[in-house]
Design an enzyme around this catalytic site. Structure first.
Site, PDB file in Angstrom:
ATOM      1  N   GLN A  81       0.843  -1.195   0.000  1.00 28.73           N
ATOM      2  CA  GLN A  81       0.000   0.000   0.000  1.00 28.73           C
ATOM      3  C   GLN A  81       0.877   1.242   0.000  1.00 28.73           C
ATOM      4  O   GLN A  81       1.724   1.418   0.878  1.00 28.73           O
ATOM      5  CB  GLN A  81      -0.938   0.036   1.204  1.00 28.73           C
TER       6      GLN A  81
ATOM      7  N   TYR B 173      -7.669  11.711   3.049  1.00 25.36           N
ATOM      8  CA  TYR B 173      -6.248  11.942   2.787  1.00 25.36           C
ATOM      9  C   TYR B 173      -6.110  12.785   1.520  1.00 25.36           C
ATOM     10  O   TYR B 173      -7.101  13.194   0.900  1.00 25.36           O
ATOM     11  CB  TYR B 173      -5.503  10.612   2.674  1.00 25.36           C
TER      12      TYR B 173
ATOM     13  N   ARG C 292      -7.887   2.055  -2.110  1.00 21.46           N
ATOM     14  CA  ARG C 292      -8.661   2.231  -0.873  1.00 21.46           C
ATOM     15  C   ARG C 292      -9.633   3.361  -1.136  1.00 21.46           C
ATOM     16  O   ARG C 292      -9.236   4.479  -1.504  1.00 21.46           O
ATOM     17  CB  ARG C 292      -7.713   2.588   0.272  1.00 21.46           C
TER      18      ARG C 292
ATOM     19  N   CYS D  89     -11.020  -8.834  19.327  1.00 23.22           N
ATOM     20  CA  CYS D  89     -10.706  -7.404  19.258  1.00 23.22           C
ATOM     21  C   CYS D  89     -11.837  -6.655  19.945  1.00 23.22           C
ATOM     22  O   CYS D  89     -13.013  -6.962  19.741  1.00 23.22           O
ATOM     23  CB  CYS D  89     -10.582  -6.981  17.797  1.00 23.22           C
TER      24      CYS D  89
END
Length: 648
Positions: free
Chosen positions: A85, A160, A208, A344
């Site tokens: 990535q 981003y 993404r 988690c």
């Protein structure tokens, strides 16, 4: 394996550190089919990311190639694939510590800086854009030479830099990179072309991608099911953009929702539903059935994940944080033992929280995450095996017992309550904290399988520390609640007791203290139709004892203030507790608040009453968890692991 920022896993020259290599190889050993690395920065001349913050293929290509080749070859040995990535930049969301002194962050246009709206970002020049695109061409060639099985571009996602260019709310340019949707996507589409130019047309390129922004305004995200006006990318534009990006060479989209202005979407806390991105993926799949989709987002329920693929909603399921908690999750599911998976918690204390504050990736429930190389559990020689008394069966005590047993010691837990779990039993009562209870159940199974001796309903007293019986003592006795020094305080009950007795508290409940515990209790009580008032002496709730991760803190804050039936009194102090109400001093003057029950959530103090008795016995000992310092689940587990993994 979904992408998570590899902070702390790079070398100063932009390669992978030994710690970073072991981190990914461990997940390949656990049976993951495809690993997507966390974001690695491609040099952006408009940003000055410190060397070594993240792997960077163009910073020192030789170092990147040599370390990456070791990484990919070892991952491939386990039959897994690995995708690299690569990120184009942070733009207006770059953290303050990475902005050079005297410089302004860059963005597509002169817009507010995310972390300080009084600062206006500098508009990125076309020459800087072209330089980034050129570096992606080099990155494509380097990633292919390094043995990566493809590239995922980071990202028209999460707000981003590339996402800022793609969204009109952030992009006010009038050149070829602004205006129409095609122009706003030009930066991203040129990157896809550049990668293919460097690596070849057949080299797989993913993206993404956030289908929708969920933004109400600068720094303000929308809550689930909220009716609002989208300021960012809406679903209609998201579908159109997806088609254009796919046509430009992004073969696969890794789909979610949100931006840094609505960060609790991209990094969902436990307050978000399991599988929260599936509805977004379903909409996109129905509109664009030819685009292969990956989806993540609280998909650690194997049945939910399997149904997402079986029903054609997505083509691949991605697990990110669950693989921090348990790198063997795939093997355990394959072998028919999903109950053996360490859950988690979506607490984000060890992962995003540690990245935010300490620039290092970790996990709250798995202390070995990103430290696999140096934190191996080493078995002791039989002659060195110790008989260890563990006082307390909360998470700290259970983790200490687990680690000691794995290493060959003989731990014995004495817990005064009738079950293991400590305060986490109460903390896990809200509907959104189900994974806390799952963690207790995981520990119970682990201790049983390891044959750990457990005594329930058996309090330890000062005279029980016999040097002839015990080689070591671990005090994990937890904490005791602080008391409110006001008239009528004897009527108040502690938050832990209230969480266990929510249905018996009456209609009107006053909660004294607006930290994490008080706010979560308020939401849980409201789910059960109680009328709740939170009284906080500071300027706002969650100013103290809030989650480490911004996503968790901001979502909890918004939910408390937005939930009908929860009143919040700030800069307020309780002066007395009456038989059916409380007296509160507020900036507007004294007030009385109806209260069938009064709950204190004003913090805890370590329970150290046995320390002197242990010291007097002469037995070596350690104090861990809340008995050492009142903190949270992460520090209870980390304390225990540290002590138990080094006991000789």
């Amino acid at each position: 394996m979904g992408p998570m920022g590899p902070l702390g896993l790079a070398t100063p020259g932009g390669g992978w550190s030994p710690r970073g290599i072991e981190y990914y190889v461990r997940r390949a050993q656990g049976g993951v089919g495809l690993i997507i690395t966390g974001v690695c920065q491609v040099t952006n001349p408009a940003e000055h990311l410190p060397a070594g913050a993240l792997p960077n293929p163009v910073l020192n290509p030789a170092e990147f190639l040599s370390t990456s080749r070791e990484l990919t070859e070892r991952v491939h040995a386990y039959g897994a694939k690995i995708v690299f990535q690569a990120g184009a930049g942070f733009g207006r969301v770059i953290v303050p510590g990475m902005v050079p002194h005297g410089s302004a962050p860059v963005a597509p246009s002169a817009i507010p800086y995310r972390w300080d709206p009084s600062v206006t970002c500098r508009e990125m020049t076309t020459d800087e854009i072209h330089a980034v695109v050129g570096n992606f061409r080099a990155t494509g060639a380097l990633a292919k030479a390094a043995g990566f099985d493809g590239i995922q571009v980071h990202a028209v996602h999460e707000g981003y830099l590339l996402d800022q260019f793609a969204i009109e709310f952030y992009n006010h340019r009038t050149d070829e990179y602004g205006g129409s949707l095609e122009n706003r996507l030009r930066f991203a589409t040129e990157i896809a072309s550049a990668i293919h130019a460097g690596a070849g047309d057949e080299y797989p390129v993913q993206l993404r991608y956030s289908l929708r922004s969920m933004v109400k305004d600068w720094g303000v995200g929308a809550l689930p099911d909220e009716d609002f006006v989208e300021r960012g990318r809406d679903t209609e534009e998201g579908i159109a953009a997806a088609r254009m990006l796919h046509d430009a060479g992004y073969e696969v989209l890794d789909v979610d929702a949100g931006t840094y202005d609505s960060w609790f979407w991209n990094h969902p806390p436990m307050y978000q539903k399991k599988g929260l991105f599936l509805p977004f993926a379903k909409v996109l799949k129905e509109a664009c059935p030819d685009i292969p989709l990956i989806v993540a987002g609280r998909l650690d329920d194997p049945d939910l994940a399997a149904s997402a693929v079986r029903d054609g909603i997505v083509d691949m399921v991605s697990l990110a944080r669950p693989l921090l908690a348990d790198p063997d999750i795939v093997r355990k599911i394959e072998s028919g033992h999903p109950e053996a998976v360490r859950p988690c918690l979506s607490c984000q204390e060890g992962c995003i929280g540690r990245i935010e504050h300490y620039v290092s990736l970790r996990c709250a429930v798995n202390p070995m995450t990103a430290r696999e190389r140096e934190y191996q559990l080493v078995a002791v020689q039989p002659r060195n095996a110790k008989r260890v008394l563990i006082v307390g069966g909360g998470l700290a005590g259970m983790e200490a017992a687990r680690v000691l047993a794995v290493r060959g010691h003989t731990p014995v837990i004495h817990e005064k309550a009738e079950r293991l779990g400590g305060v986490v039993i109460a903390g896990g009562q809200p509907s959104f904290k189900e994974d806390d209870l799952a963690l207790i159940a995981w520990y119970e199974r682990e201790l049983q399988s390891l044959g750990v001796e457990v005594h329930l309903g058996d309090a330890v007293h000062p005279g029980d520390f016999d040097p002839q019986q015990w080689d070591h003592v671990i005090l994990a006795s937890g904490s005791v609640p602080n008391r409110l020094p006001v008239p009528g305080a004897e009527r108040a009950i502690d938050a832990c007791d209230a969480l266990l007795e929510q249905d018996s508290l009456g209609h009107d409940v006053a909660i004294i203290g607006g930290g994490l515990t008080g706010c979560e209790l308020g939401l849980s009580l409201r789910e059960r139709n109680h009328n709740v008032t939170i009284v906080e002496m500071l300027d706002d709730v969650l100013e103290k004892n809030s989650p480490l991760c911004m996503a968790n803190e901001s979502m909890l804050h918004e939910m408390v203030h937005a939930t009908a039936g929860i009143g919040v009194a700030t800069k307020a102090r309780v002066s007395a507790i009456g038989s059916s109400d409380i007296s509160v001093d507020t900036p507007a003057g004294p007030q009385r608040v109806a209260a069938d029950s009064v709950v204190t959530a004003i913090g805890y103090r370590p329970n150290t009453e046995l320390v002197e008795a242990i010291r007097d016995s002469g037995i070596p000992f350690n104090v861990i968890g809340d008995a050492r310092r009142c903190a949270n689940i992460m520090y209870a587990i980390w304390d225990a692991f540290e002590v138990a993994s080094h006991l000789e």
